[in-house]
Design a protein around this motif. Structure first.
Motif, short mmCIF file in Angstrom:
data_model
loop_
_atom_site.label_atom_id
_atom_site.label_comp_id
_atom_site.label_asym_id
_atom_site.label_seq_id
_atom_site.Cartn_x
_atom_site.Cartn_y
_atom_site.Cartn_z
N UNK A 1 71.98 57.07 65.53
CA UNK A 1 71.95 56.06 66.85
C UNK A 1 73.23 56.90 67.94
N UNK A 2 73.41 56.78 68.82
CA UNK A 2 74.63 57.28 69.29
C UNK A 2 75.92 57.62 68.45
N UNK A 3 76.19 55.95 69.32
CA UNK A 3 77.14 55.80 68.86
C UNK A 3 77.98 55.65 67.59
N UNK A 4 76.65 55.61 67.07
CA UNK A 4 77.61 55.77 65.30
C UNK A 4 77.21 57.20 65.23
N UNK A 5 76.80 58.18 65.40
CA UNK A 5 76.61 59.07 65.26
C UNK A 5 77.91 59.69 65.86
N UNK A 6 78.29 59.46 66.60
CA UNK A 6 79.93 59.54 67.13
C UNK A 6 81.18 59.62 66.12
N UNK A 7 80.96 58.61 65.64
CA UNK A 7 81.80 58.02 64.23
C UNK A 7 82.78 57.22 65.00
N UNK A 8 82.09 56.67 66.23
CA UNK A 8 83.04 55.20 66.38
C UNK A 8 81.88 54.01 65.53
N UNK A 9 81.07 54.17 64.83
CA UNK A 9 80.68 53.34 64.59
C UNK A 9 80.34 51.77 64.91
N UNK A 10 80.35 51.98 65.54
CA UNK A 10 79.85 50.33 66.07
C UNK A 10 78.98 50.63 67.97
N UNK A 11 77.52 50.01 67.13
CA UNK A 11 76.35 50.95 67.65
C UNK A 11 76.44 49.01 68.73
N UNK A 12 75.84 50.55 69.99
CA UNK A 12 75.85 49.00 71.32
C UNK A 12 74.39 48.84 71.62
N UNK A 13 73.30 47.89 71.67
CA UNK A 13 72.28 47.61 72.15
C UNK A 13 72.03 46.86 74.14
N UNK A 14 71.41 47.93 74.36
CA UNK A 14 70.46 46.85 75.65
C UNK A 14 69.11 46.40 75.33
N UNK A 15 69.73 45.32 75.83
CA UNK A 15 68.47 43.69 75.83
C UNK A 15 68.25 43.20 77.00
N UNK A 16 66.83 43.79 77.29
CA UNK A 16 65.90 43.38 78.27
C UNK A 16 65.02 42.03 78.04
N UNK A 17 65.16 41.35 79.36
CA UNK A 17 64.23 39.95 78.85
C UNK A 17 62.60 40.13 79.88
N UNK A 18 62.34 40.75 79.73
CA UNK A 18 60.69 40.95 80.15
C UNK A 18 60.85 39.93 81.86
N UNK A 19 60.31 40.20 82.84
CA UNK A 19 59.79 39.45 83.95
C UNK A 19 61.23 38.33 84.39
N UNK A 20 61.25 37.46 84.88
CA UNK A 20 62.29 36.67 85.64
C UNK A 20 61.47 35.88 86.87
N UNK A 21 62.98 34.81 87.01
CA UNK A 21 61.92 33.57 87.27
C UNK A 21 60.78 32.70 86.44
N UNK A 22 60.31 32.29 87.45
CA UNK A 22 58.97 31.70 86.32
C UNK A 22 57.94 32.26 86.83
N UNK A 23 57.40 33.24 86.00
CA UNK A 23 56.25 34.12 85.40
C UNK A 23 55.40 33.99 84.38
N UNK A 24 54.51 34.19 84.90
CA UNK A 24 53.44 34.81 83.33
C UNK A 24 53.55 33.28 82.78
N UNK A 25 52.86 32.23 83.69
CA UNK A 25 52.36 31.11 82.54
C UNK A 25 51.61 30.75 81.94
N UNK A 26 51.96 30.52 81.10
CA UNK A 26 50.37 29.51 79.46
C UNK A 26 48.66 29.72 80.64
N UNK A 27 47.99 29.68 79.96
CA UNK A 27 46.88 29.24 80.45
C UNK A 27 46.50 28.33 79.19
N UNK A 28 47.08 28.17 78.44
CA UNK A 28 47.07 27.00 77.25
C UNK A 28 47.91 26.14 77.16
N UNK A 29 48.96 26.16 77.46
CA UNK A 29 50.09 25.86 77.16
C UNK A 29 50.95 25.75 78.54
#
Length: 259
Positions: A1-29
Motif C-alpha cells: 500500500x502506497x501510504x503505508x509503505x511511505x511511513x504514514x501508516x494511514x491507508x487511503x481507500x477510494x470507494x466507487x458506487x457503481x452506476x447512478x440514479x435508478x439504474x439496473x433494476x432487478x427483473x425478479x424483485x
C-alpha cells in the motif's frame, strides 16, 4: 500500500458506487435497483473504515450524477486501494456467486480472494466465490479498473452476488444486511491486510535494512549482543493489535451465529 509503505501508516481507500440514479433494476424483485444499493453500501463502508482511522474518499458526491468510468478510476490517484461496488446479473436466477474482479497485474489477487470469501460468508450464497480478470483491447476491460491502473492504484470490482437471484436481491434490499456486509467483508478484509503490512514496516522499513546492507555504506562489521527493548515493545503492540482484531472478528461471527 502506497501510504503505508511511505511511513504514514494511514491507508487511503477510494470507494466507487457503481452506476447512478435508478439504474439496473432487478427483473425478479421490482423494488431493487443496483445503483441505489451501491450508493448505500459505499456510505456504510466509508463509515466503518473511518472508525478505524482509514481515510476514505468517494468517486462521486452526488448519487444522481454520472461520471465517466476511467475518470472514476483515476479519482483514486494517491490511494492505496480502489473498490467499485456492484451486484451482478445473468439469465439464470439460481446463480448467486460473489465475484471480485481484480486487475491483470495480479497485485490485488490475495486481497480480492479474501474479500470474495468474506462476501460469500456474509451473504450465505450457495455458489462459491470467485476471483476473476478480464482483458480488453486497451488492457483492463473495465473502465474503472483501467483508470485506477493508470494512476498506479490497486483496484477491484466487488460483485455482491446477483440481483437476478430473488433471494439475493431481497437480501440486498435490507439496510441491516448492507451494514453487516460493510463491516464484515470490506473492513475486516482490509484491516487484516493493513496489520500484515504494518508488521512488515516495523521489521523492515523502520530499520531500513536494505539501505544498511548496501556495500558502500558498510565501513565496519563487528559482533555484539544487545537486546533492543524498543523493537520488542513495538512487536508486542503489533501482536496485541492483531490479536484484538482477530478476537473481535471471532466475537462478531459468534454473535451472528446466535442471532
Amino acid at each position: 500500500m502506497n501510504n503505508v509503505n511511505s511511513g504514514t501508516i494511514q491507508p487511503i481507500v477510494c470507494i466507487d458506487a457503481g452506476h447512478y440514479g435508478k439504474r439496473n433494476r432487478s427483473p425478479v424483485v421490482a423494488e431493487y435497483y443496483e445503483s441505489e444499493m451501491n450508493w448505500k453500501l459505499q456510505n456504510y463502508q466509508k463509515y466503518e473504515l473511518e472508525k478505524y482511522g482509514v481515510q476514505v474518499i468517494t468517486t462521486r458526491k452526488d448519487e444522481q450524477k454520472d461520471m465517466a468510468l476511467i475518470t472514476r478510476g483515476k479519482a483514486s490517484r494517491g490511494c492505496d486501494l480502489f473498490i467499485s461496488n456492484h451486484s451482478n446479473a445473468c439469465d439464470t436466477p439460481t446463480v448467486d456467486r460473489p465475484v471480485v474482479i481484480v486487475q491483470l497485474d495480479g497485485r490485488g489477487d490475495a486481497l480480492g480472494a479474501k474479500l470474495a470469501a468474506c462476501i460469500r460468508e456474509t451473504m450465505q450464497t450457495n455458489d462459491p466465490s470467485r476471483v476473476a480478470t478480464r482483458k480488453g483491447i486497451h488492457g483492463e476491460y473495465y473502465g474503472v479498473l483501467r483508470g485506477a491502473a493508470k494512476v498506479g492504484t490497486v483496484g477491484m470490482i466487488l460483485e455482491h452476488s446477483f440481483h437476478t437471484n430473488p433471494r439475493m436481491a431481497r437480501w440486498l434490499l435490507v439496510d441491516d444486511n448492507l451494514k453487516k456486509l460493510a463491516k464484515l467483508s470490506v473492513v475486516l478484509g482490509i484491516l487484516v491486510n493493513i496489520i500484515i503490512l504494518a508488521e512488515q514496516i516495523m521489521t523492515v522499513f523502520v530499520y531500513d535494512l536494505p539501505g544498511l546492507l548496501l556495500s558502500e555504506k558498510i565501513i565496519h562489521v563487528g559482533g555484539m549482543f544487545q537486546v533492543d527493548l524498543t523493537f520488542l515493545i513495538y512487536w508486542a503492540i503489533l501482536m496485541l493489535l492483531s490479536y484484538v482484531f482477530r478476537y473481535g472478528e471471532g466475537l462478531q461471527q459468534l454473535s451472528d451465529e446466535t442471532l
